[in-house]
Write an enzyme that holds these catalytic residues in place. Structure first.
Site, PDB file in Angstrom:
ATOM      1  N   LYS A 201       0.839  -1.200   0.000  1.00 15.98           N
ATOM      2  CA  LYS A 201       0.000   0.000   0.000  1.00 15.98           C
ATOM      3  C   LYS A 201       0.878   1.256   0.000  1.00 15.98           C
ATOM      4  O   LYS A 201       0.665   2.172  -0.768  1.00 15.98           O
ATOM      5  CB  LYS A 201      -0.917  -0.053   1.228  1.00 15.98           C
ATOM      6  N   GLU A 347      -4.379  -6.515  15.263  1.00 12.45           N
ATOM      7  CA  GLU A 347      -3.837  -5.217  14.831  1.00 12.45           C
ATOM      8  C   GLU A 347      -4.934  -4.153  14.944  1.00 12.45           C
ATOM      9  O   GLU A 347      -4.658  -2.976  15.158  1.00 12.45           O
ATOM     10  CB  GLU A 347      -3.305  -5.301  13.389  1.00 12.45           C
ATOM     11  N   LYS A 506       9.690  -0.754  14.072  1.00 12.72           N
ATOM     12  CA  LYS A 506      10.240  -0.452  12.738  1.00 12.72           C
ATOM     13  C   LYS A 506      11.310   0.627  12.854  1.00 12.72           C
ATOM     14  O   LYS A 506      12.394   0.529  12.281  1.00 12.72           O
ATOM     15  CB  LYS A 506       9.129   0.111  11.822  1.00 12.72           C
TER      16      LYS A 506
HETATM   17  O1  F6P Z   1       2.272  -4.111  10.040  1.00 14.13           O
HETATM   18  C1  F6P Z   1       1.880  -2.834   9.723  1.00 14.13           C
HETATM   19  C2  F6P Z   1       1.346  -2.698   8.334  1.00 14.13           C
HETATM   20  O2  F6P Z   1       1.191  -1.334   8.104  1.00 14.13           O
HETATM   21  C3  F6P Z   1       0.046  -3.450   8.098  1.00 14.13           C
HETATM   22  O3  F6P Z   1      -1.066  -2.798   8.583  1.00 14.13           O
HETATM   23  C4  F6P Z   1       0.081  -3.609   6.620  1.00 14.13           C
HETATM   24  O4  F6P Z   1      -0.834  -4.565   6.209  1.00 14.13           O
HETATM   25  C5  F6P Z   1       1.525  -4.003   6.408  1.00 14.13           C
HETATM   26  O5  F6P Z   1       2.227  -3.217   7.352  1.00 14.13           O
HETATM   27  C6  F6P Z   1       2.067  -3.851   5.020  1.00 14.13           C
HETATM   28  O6  F6P Z   1       2.050  -2.523   4.573  1.00 14.13           O
HETATM   29  P1  F6P Z   1       2.208  -2.147   3.054  1.00 14.13           P
HETATM   30  O7  F6P Z   1       1.099  -2.749   2.293  1.00 14.13           O
HETATM   31  O8  F6P Z   1       2.192  -0.657   3.022  1.00 14.13           O
HETATM   32  O9  F6P Z   1       3.531  -2.686   2.576  1.00 14.13           O
END
Ligand code: F6P
Length: 540
Positions: A201, A347, A506
């Site tokens: 995302k 989560e 992170k």
């Molecule tokens: O673990 C945190 C998180 O933001 C999740 O909510 C999400 O599904 C995952 O990391 C992956 O994020 P991205 O799709 O932005 O790589």
């Protein structure tokens, strides 16, 4: 918790705390009829719980008192209910049975949803039919989904759950930053016939980006730069970063920030699912979820599956002070459903402050775990039957198997029913004595063995019994849990759609990573210093 109904539930709990589930059955001949729901292909039996009609009435009053009806409308209508990220939460917009307009920031999002769906379906059809070729002219055989969290768990779980509906494409998922994961994937794939789908995302997630870079590097050792367009596809909201990575505009499947990662399998994040099972089945998955959305939005709380199941969880979590909930699917295809739900539920509702930013003085998110039955029976069921903890269970099963074989399915189903019964009924001393006497044991032997063989029972469960594992029914089942999460968040007065708790780790990992090449690490605590030092000894 200041709700009036909460106080009444506390009294109801005190009044009935000593009562057993079987007592409730004895009191009410209509209990199963009253405490079960028949909806579409679903039969949900919640009669094997430590509650009665009065408890349920109070629980549904609590839902009303929490403003659940208004909250549901805001959720479906695109209100910015993810307040701390200033976003709407609209995975439901992706699966409307009859697409109607939904506005976000004054703009109707439905036409764009339909456009992206068409892009996904056209692409999936091309790849499945073999029309989409790899750089040497061969059809794609293998799809590798590169993502983590919601960009992995949902697509991986659904692809696995619907394997029966799969086509000739082989799907592999790579998520872990552990290089051993990606190296094992590299061993299996052929650069001429593999399609890499990078799903992120944000397109900033460390794990996904390093896996994508490693796979791209390996690919370019085996193919020319011009071949990237035939083999690398991306799903993201961050078009700029995807372009920087070297993916052409026509190979990008956009998504929007109003879809939360853990609820995104219905969006372009589900591209790997769509490739694995084809657009027709993917549409059925969406439709099944859409039907559950309609049920959730329109059914009275007393007949509303996500609402009732959410309230039952709150009942155990907050009044019985139960910490965990097990999810046991009686289907090998659903072996990763508990893992998928761990992210979706934990989560979302693992939050310690309320919507006003005040620490809560009651329990919120419950711990979710589980594994498929019958395997789980031979693993951890001992603790559920005779351990000191009460663990409410969701049993999920399917009446019709996908493969022929009543011999297997009868055995599976008999176990499915037997476990819910055993947890509730237990086995009393009288029965144990009779059994041991029949086996010819002496009175002394019987008394010695007795405490070990008695099951106190009275352990609650819900049974979610579904006609068959189809794409549509799976869609409904996932949506049911999604809405259950939403309801619990409303009752607990917390924000379910952010996940700030994953940020600190992170951030620290990025700082520690830089310190591996530095002499001085004394700004870390002594324990972490020791661990870094030990690592440095072996680092090459
Ligand atoms: O673990 C945190 C998180 O933001 C999740 O909510 C999400 O599904 C995952 O990391 C992956 O994020 P991205 O799709 O932005 O790589």
């Amino acid at each position: 918790m200041s709700l009036k109904s909460w106080k009444l539930l506390e009294s109801n709990f005190q009044k009935n705390a000593q009562k057993k589930i079987i007592d409730y059955f004895a009191e009410d001949a209509e209990r199963v009829k009253n405490l079960s729901i028949r909806w579409e292909s679903f039969y949900v039996d919640y009669s094997k719980n430590l509650l009665d009609q009065e408890t349920l009435d109070l629980l549904t009053s609590m839902a009303e008192e929490s403003g659940l009806s208004q909250a549901i409308e805001a959720y479906f209508e695109g209100g910015k209910i993810n307040e701390t990220e200033d976003r709407a939460v609209l995975h439901t917009a992706l699966r409307q049975i009859r697409p109607s307009s939904i506005n976000v920031d004054g703009k109707n999002i439905t036409p764009k949803i339909e456009k992206v769906k068409k892009q996904m379906f056209d692409f999936a059809n091309q790849v499945i039919s073999g029309e989409w070729k790899g750089h040497t002219g061969k059809a794609i055989k293998h799809v590798v989904n590169i993502g983590i969290g919601g960009s992995d768990l949902g697509p991986a779980m659904v692809t696995e759950a619907l394997e029966f509906y799969g086509n000739r494409l082989q799907l592999t998922f790579v998520s872990n930053v552990d290089g051993d994961h990606v190296e094992e994937v590299i061993k299996k794939v052929d650069p001429e016939t593999t399609l890499f789908v990078i799903v992120s995302k944000t397109f900033t997630t460390q794990e996904t980006l390093i896996n994508a870079r490693t796979l791209k590097k390996w690919f370019l050792n085996n193919a020319p730069e011009s071949a990237i367009g035939n083999h690398f596809i991306a799903v993201s909201t961050n078009l700029e970063k995807v372009t920087e990575f070297g993916i052409a505009a026509q190979n990008i499947f956009p998504m929007n920030d109003w879809v939360g990662g853990r609820f995104s399998l219905w969006s372009s994040v589900g591209l790997s699912i769509c490739l694995a099972i084809g657009p027709k089945n993917f549409k059925a998955l969406l439709e099944g979820a859409g039907k559950m959305d309609q049920h959730f939005r329109s059914a009275d709380f007393k007949e509303n599956m996500p609402v009732l199941l959410a309230l039952i969880t709150v009942w155990y979590n907050n009044f019985w002070e139960v910490e965990t909930e097990a999810i046991i699917p009686y289907s090998q295809y659903l072996r990763n459903f508990p893992a998928y739900l761990q992210q979706a539920i934990m989560e979302s509702n693992g939050k310690g402050v309320d919507r006003n930013g005040q620490p809560v003085n009651y329990q919120t998110g419950n711990v979710i775990w589980g594994a498929p039955g019958t395997n789980a029976q031979h693993a951890f069921f001992q603790l559920m039957h005779q351990g000191t903890k009460m663990i409410p269970v969701d049993f999920i099963g399917f009446a019709k198997p996908l493969h022929n074989g009543n011999d297997h399915h009868d055995k599976l189903m008999s176990n499915f029913f037997a476990q819910t019964q055993a947890l509730m009924r237990g086995k009393n001393a009288k029965t144990v004595r009779e059994e041991l006497t029949k086996q010819g044991k002496s009175p002394e032997q019987i008394e010695a063995l007795l405490p070990f063989k008695v099951f106190e029972g009275n352990r609650p469960s819900n049974t979610l019994f579904i006609e068959q594992l189809t794409p549509a029914n799976l869609g409904s089942l996932i949506a049911l849990y999604e809405h259950r999460i939403f309801v619990q968040g409303i009752i607990w007065n917390i924000f379910s759609y952010d996940q700030w708790g994953v940020e600190l780790g992170k951030q620290l990992a990025n700082e520690i990573l830089k310190d591996f090449d530095k002499e001085r690490i004394d700004h870390h605590d002594p324990s972490t210093q020791g661990l870094i030092k030990f690592y440095k000894k072996f680092r090459n």
